[in-house]
Motif scaffolding. Structure first.
Motif, PDB file in Angstrom:
ATOM      1  N   ALA A 191       0.841  -1.195   0.000  1.00  0.00           N
ATOM      2  CA  ALA A 191       0.000   0.000   0.000  1.00  0.00           C
ATOM      3  C   ALA A 191       0.868   1.232   0.000  1.00  0.00           C
ATOM      4  CB  ALA A 191      -0.915  -0.006   1.225  1.00  0.00           C
ATOM      5  N   GLY A 192       0.276   2.353  -0.358  1.00  0.00           N
ATOM      6  CA  GLY A 192       0.974   3.631  -0.311  1.00  0.00           C
ATOM      7  C   GLY A 192       0.163   4.651   0.464  1.00  0.00           C
ATOM      8  N   LEU A 193       0.817   5.409   1.334  1.00  0.00           N
ATOM      9  CA  LEU A 193       0.159   6.456   2.108  1.00  0.00           C
ATOM     10  C   LEU A 193       0.830   7.774   1.775  1.00  0.00           C
ATOM     11  CD1 LEU A 193      -1.931   7.229   4.223  1.00  0.00           C
ATOM     12  CD2 LEU A 193      -0.258   6.666   6.002  1.00  0.00           C
ATOM     13  N   ASP A 194       0.112   8.649   1.073  1.00  0.00           N
ATOM     14  CA  ASP A 194       0.636   9.942   0.640  1.00  0.00           C
ATOM     15  C   ASP A 194      -0.239  11.028   1.223  1.00  0.00           C
ATOM     16  OD1 ASP A 194       1.798  12.082  -0.570  1.00  0.00           O
ATOM     17  OD2 ASP A 194       1.208  11.548  -2.616  1.00  0.00           O
ATOM     18  N   GLY A 195       0.263  11.665   2.263  1.00  0.00           N
ATOM     19  CA  GLY A 195      -0.565  12.648   2.944  1.00  0.00           C
ATOM     20  C   GLY A 195      -1.758  11.951   3.571  1.00  0.00           C
ATOM     21  N   GLY A 196      -2.940  12.355   3.160  1.00  0.00           N
ATOM     22  CA  GLY A 196      -4.145  11.715   3.682  1.00  0.00           C
ATOM     23  C   GLY A 196      -4.761  10.722   2.740  1.00  0.00           C
ATOM     24  N   THR A 197      -4.032  10.315   1.694  1.00  0.00           N
ATOM     25  CA  THR A 197      -4.574   9.367   0.720  1.00  0.00           C
ATOM     26  C   THR A 197      -3.880   8.011   0.834  1.00  0.00           C
ATOM     27  OG1 THR A 197      -5.106  11.136  -0.844  1.00  0.00           O
ATOM     28  CG2 THR A 197      -4.962   8.903  -1.730  1.00  0.00           C
ATOM     29  N   LEU A 198      -4.675   6.995   1.010  1.00  0.00           N
ATOM     30  CA  LEU A 198      -4.172   5.622   1.080  1.00  0.00           C
ATOM     31  C   LEU A 198      -4.551   4.909  -0.208  1.00  0.00           C
ATOM     32  CD1 LEU A 198      -3.022   3.200   2.805  1.00  0.00           C
ATOM     33  CD2 LEU A 198      -5.413   2.703   3.361  1.00  0.00           C
ATOM     34  N   THR A 199      -3.562   4.322  -0.875  1.00  0.00           N
ATOM     35  CA  THR A 199      -3.805   3.573  -2.109  1.00  0.00           C
ATOM     36  C   THR A 199      -3.449   2.111  -1.900  1.00  0.00           C
ATOM     37  OG1 THR A 199      -3.298   5.513  -3.463  1.00  0.00           O
ATOM     38  CG2 THR A 199      -3.247   3.360  -4.554  1.00  0.00           C
ATOM     39  N   LEU A 200      -4.398   1.244  -2.219  1.00  0.00           N
ATOM     40  CA  LEU A 200      -4.156  -0.198  -2.222  1.00  0.00           C
ATOM     41  C   LEU A 200      -4.100  -0.661  -3.672  1.00  0.00           C
ATOM     42  CD1 LEU A 200      -6.688  -1.460   0.502  1.00  0.00           C
ATOM     43  CD2 LEU A 200      -4.244  -1.047   0.783  1.00  0.00           C
ATOM     44  N   PRO A 201      -2.950  -1.149  -4.130  1.00  0.00           N
ATOM     45  CA  PRO A 201      -2.898  -1.687  -5.497  1.00  0.00           C
ATOM     46  C   PRO A 201      -3.731  -2.960  -5.578  1.00  0.00           C
ATOM     47  CG  PRO A 201      -0.890  -2.215  -4.308  1.00  0.00           C
ATOM     48  CD  PRO A 201      -1.685  -1.313  -3.410  1.00  0.00           C
ATOM     49  N   GLY A 202      -3.851  -3.512  -6.769  1.00  0.00           N
ATOM     50  CA  GLY A 202      -4.534  -4.792  -6.903  1.00  0.00           C
ATOM     51  C   GLY A 202      -3.935  -5.810  -5.953  1.00  0.00           C
ATOM     52  N   ASN A 203      -4.792  -6.480  -5.180  1.00  0.00           N
ATOM     53  CA  ASN A 203      -4.375  -7.443  -4.148  1.00  0.00           C
ATOM     54  C   ASN A 203      -3.527  -6.800  -3.059  1.00  0.00           C
ATOM     55  OD1 ASN A 203      -3.883 -10.073  -6.631  1.00  0.00           O
ATOM     56  ND2 ASN A 203      -5.761  -9.403  -5.619  1.00  0.00           N
ATOM     57  N   GLY A 204      -3.665  -5.489  -2.894  1.00  0.00           N
ATOM     58  CA  GLY A 204      -2.913  -4.799  -1.862  1.00  0.00           C
ATOM     59  C   GLY A 204      -3.550  -4.961  -0.490  1.00  0.00           C
ATOM     60  N   PHE A 205      -2.780  -4.632   0.544  1.00  0.00           N
ATOM     61  CA  PHE A 205      -3.254  -4.790   1.917  1.00  0.00           C
ATOM     62  C   PHE A 205      -2.455  -3.858   2.817  1.00  0.00           C
ATOM     63  CE2 PHE A 205      -0.018  -7.867   0.857  1.00  0.00           C
ATOM     64  CZ  PHE A 205       0.923  -7.690   1.862  1.00  0.00           C
ATOM     65  N   VAL A 206      -3.026  -3.569   3.983  1.00  0.00           N
ATOM     66  CA  VAL A 206      -2.326  -2.682   4.902  1.00  0.00           C
ATOM     67  C   VAL A 206      -2.854  -2.889   6.314  1.00  0.00           C
ATOM     68  CG1 VAL A 206      -3.925  -0.726   4.705  1.00  0.00           C
ATOM     69  CG2 VAL A 206      -1.509  -0.298   5.210  1.00  0.00           C
ATOM     70  N   TYR A 207      -1.980  -2.713   7.297  1.00  0.00           N
ATOM     71  CA  TYR A 207      -2.364  -2.611   8.696  1.00  0.00           C
ATOM     72  C   TYR A 207      -2.048  -1.178   9.112  1.00  0.00           C
ATOM     73  CZ  TYR A 207      -1.360  -7.668   8.248  1.00  0.00           C
ATOM     74  OH  TYR A 207      -1.289  -8.961   7.832  1.00  0.00           O
ATOM     75  N   LEU A 208      -3.072  -0.429   9.502  1.00  0.00           N
ATOM     76  CA  LEU A 208      -2.901   0.956   9.938  1.00  0.00           C
ATOM     77  C   LEU A 208      -3.007   1.029  11.459  1.00  0.00           C
ATOM     78  CD1 LEU A 208      -5.177   2.773   7.341  1.00  0.00           C
ATOM     79  CD2 LEU A 208      -2.669   2.744   7.362  1.00  0.00           C
ATOM     80  N   GLN A 209      -1.992   1.578  12.088  1.00  0.00           N
ATOM     81  CA  GLN A 209      -2.023   1.754  13.533  1.00  0.00           C
ATOM     82  C   GLN A 209      -2.441   3.174  13.869  1.00  0.00           C
ATOM     83  OE1 GLN A 209       0.801  -0.411  15.929  1.00  0.00           O
ATOM     84  NE2 GLN A 209       1.248   1.397  17.155  1.00  0.00           N
ATOM     85  N   HIS A 210      -3.367   3.307  14.806  1.00  0.00           N
ATOM     86  CA  HIS A 210      -3.855   4.636  15.168  1.00  0.00           C
ATOM     87  C   HIS A 210      -4.378   4.609  16.595  1.00  0.00           C
ATOM     88  CE1 HIS A 210      -8.064   3.228  14.343  1.00  0.00           C
ATOM     89  NE2 HIS A 210      -7.429   2.480  13.459  1.00  0.00           N
ATOM     90  N   ASP A 211      -4.496   5.795  17.171  1.00  0.00           N
ATOM     91  CA  ASP A 211      -4.953   5.915  18.557  1.00  0.00           C
ATOM     92  C   ASP A 211      -6.430   6.278  18.650  1.00  0.00           C
ATOM     93  OD1 ASP A 211      -2.419   5.338  19.588  1.00  0.00           O
ATOM     94  OD2 ASP A 211      -1.791   7.437  19.405  1.00  0.00           O
TER      95      ASP A 211
END
Length: 546
Positions: free
Chosen positions: A512-532
């Protein structure tokens, strides 16, 4: 203290196909023992052995002729004891298949039972007289084709078999049978086994009135070759008496400490959740159940959400066990190929997704290599359903071909002899040594994701809350004290993007890609986002807050 199995990762070994130490082309216990360091290196907690008992091997060991000995093709009890000791030294628990609903027709119990109607074991199997016209006593079907009844000329009666005719069903209504089966289970517990995987756990009892099943309620239940689907199977399995035996089995295992039992529920759809809930309720039945819910060709966010949320709602007292592949189904990277950017992409996505699920996780040998299904020719087959129904049914041999260890060796290092199933070029290309030499291999990815799961409180003990994100994205939050993760998985080959509201950081392995406030998941992409705090996800037509 939490029981070891609640957040465990269990690695299934198919002994015939893991490692041959003798050169006869069939994997064995010494071979498995020699390869245990590979399994331990993955970071898993336990191994599950498919059957190693004495057997004519008509159904690859699921036809047992002696519950208390090892088949010579796999070795000896001494070899089994050595495997247990080595596994424990490496920090690995060991569970094994227990095939309790039926035996081989070569088992001494059945040989005695079929001899006449008056011997001490005459009632140890399910015998019934023919109907007046000579037909079977009920309309029950066998999973492997044809009626579930086989006529025996010696007793002039039918006996019940849910699978092959050479796999007669035991009569669990007879308490002597229950006692004998419990004795066989205790035999293995005394040898240091850490638990059981209970094959066809809802098949132990049959309706003692032998009532015929009604027809299926809807056409979608009907399968072309498995006539089981043409009936509501309410009299030939999942009988209420099953619970009493499970309680007896749990009483036995509880005497041996932290033992785990996971039952295979042979059922599909919502009914499987009901059975899983019933069989794991309280503390006096099974520890876990699993079904075939995630072993199908369905690959949608809605399907996976329905499986998990359905278990949460329907079995609140139970504990789930999730897996994508085993010895009975096509390997999942091949099964879900229509949704893949590439074979490796779907292998990585499915690993990342599975390791984020709440509960116990199962992986099947070779899965950590991204292994694909082997394309079999008819002359190469050994699997009974495939041999009977080819070409409509391809069978299970394609997922059972040997483990590949050394790309340069004959048969990929599995055996110096001719393997019982072939090792073909596409499988050989995924050998362990080749993947060890590659920095971005599927094998090394599995190690990274497993290590991430183990280090993450949210993924090991956190609760799951699903997010209302549309297809093709599966999204949920896992939350534990001190950690909140939002997990997103793109189940399509097309990219998707989100605008984030709130602060979050990518943690762990990601595509995945995180650019500023935009998260992009490519085909078959995945992400774990940690937040409070709260984190909103917004795309063109939807918005949700987690």
């Amino acid at each position: 203290m939490q029981e070891w199995w609640r957040d465990a990762i269990i690695y299934q070994i198919y002994p015939r196909s893991f490692q041959d130490s003798s050169g006869d082309g069939i994997g064995d216990l010494k071979g498995i023992t020699s390869r245990l360091p590979h399994i331990a290196s993955l970071g898993v907690d336990c191994i599950w052995l498919s059957p190693i008992f004495m057997s004519p091997q008509k159904d690859m060991g699921y036809d047992v002729s002696d519950y208390c000995d090892v088949d010579p093709i796999f070795g000896t009890l001494v070899d089994f004891d050595a495997l247990i000791a080595t596994a424990h030294d490496l920090g690995l628990k060991v569970i094994s298949d227990q095939v309790l609903s039926h035996t081989s027709d070569q088992h001494p119990w059945f040989k005695e039972s079929r001899a006449d109607r008056d011997n001490p074991k005459a009632d140890w199997y399910v015998w019934a007289d023919p109907l007046p016209d000579g037909s079977p006593p009920s309309n029950w079907h066998s999973h492997f084709g044809g009626p579930a009844w086989e006529f025996d000329a010696t007793r002039r009666q039918y006996y019940l078999h849910n699978f092959l005719a050479s796999q007669p069903d035991l009569n669990f209504h007879n308490t002597d049978v229950q006692d004998a089966i419990l004795d066989t289970c205790e035999f293995w517990l005394k040898r240091g086994l850490d638990g059981f995987r209970l094959d066809t756990v809802n098949y132990y009892f049959h309706d003692d009135e032998l009532r015929s099943n009604p027809a299926a309620k809807s056409a979608h239940q009907v399968m072309a070759t498995d006539l089981y689907g043409m009936q509501q199977n309410i009299y030939n399995k999942t009988r209420p008496e099953n619970l009493g035996f499970l309680q007896r089995l749990r009483t036995l295992t509880d005497r041996y400490g932290d033992i785990m039992m996971v039952g295979e529920v042979g059922e599909m759809g919502d009914r499987s959740i009901e059975i899983m809930a019933e069989y794991t309720a309280g503390t006096d039945r099974l520890h876990m159940c699993y079904s075939f819910a995630m072993l199908s060709e369905v690959f949608t966010a809605e399907h996976f959400r329905r499986c998990i949320a359905g278990f949460q709602k329907g079995a609140p007292d139970g504990h789930p066990y999730w897996s994508f592949s085993n010895h009975d189904v096509m390997r999942h990277p091949s099964r879900w190929a229509d949704h893949a950017v590439s074979h490796d992409a779907i292998a990585r996505l499915s690993c990342a997704m599975l390791m984020a699920f709440e509960g116990t996780i199962g992986i099947y040998q070779g899965e950590e290599l991204g292994q694909e299904e082997t394309v079999m020719q008819f002359h190469e087959l050994t699997d009974p359903p495939a041999l009977r129904f080819w070409p409509a049914v391809k069978g299970r041999d394609g997922c059972r071909t040997p483990m590949v260890w050394d790309a340069a060796e004959p048969h990929a290092g599995f055996s110096i002899g001719t393997p019982w199933l072939p090792v073909k070029a596409p499988q050989k290309a995924r050998a362990v040594d080749a993947q060890e030499a590659s920095a971005d291999s599927i094998l090394k990815f599995y190690r990274k994701v497993i290590a991430f799961r183990k280090a993450s409180p949210a993924l090991t003990v956190g609760k799951t809350t699903f997010l209302d994100v549309p297809e093709p994205v599966l999204g949920f939050r896992r939350e534990a004290p001190g950690q909140v993760l939002t997990c997103l998985f793109n189940l399509s080959a097309e990219p998707v993007a989100f605008r984030l509201g709130g602060k979050a950081a990518i943690t762990g392995p990601a595509e995945a890609g995180l650019d500023g406030g935009t998260l992009t998941l490519p085909g078959n992409g995945f992400v774990y986002l940690q937040h409070d705090g709260a984190l909103s996800l917004t795309a063109a037509t939807f918005e949700t807050t987690s």
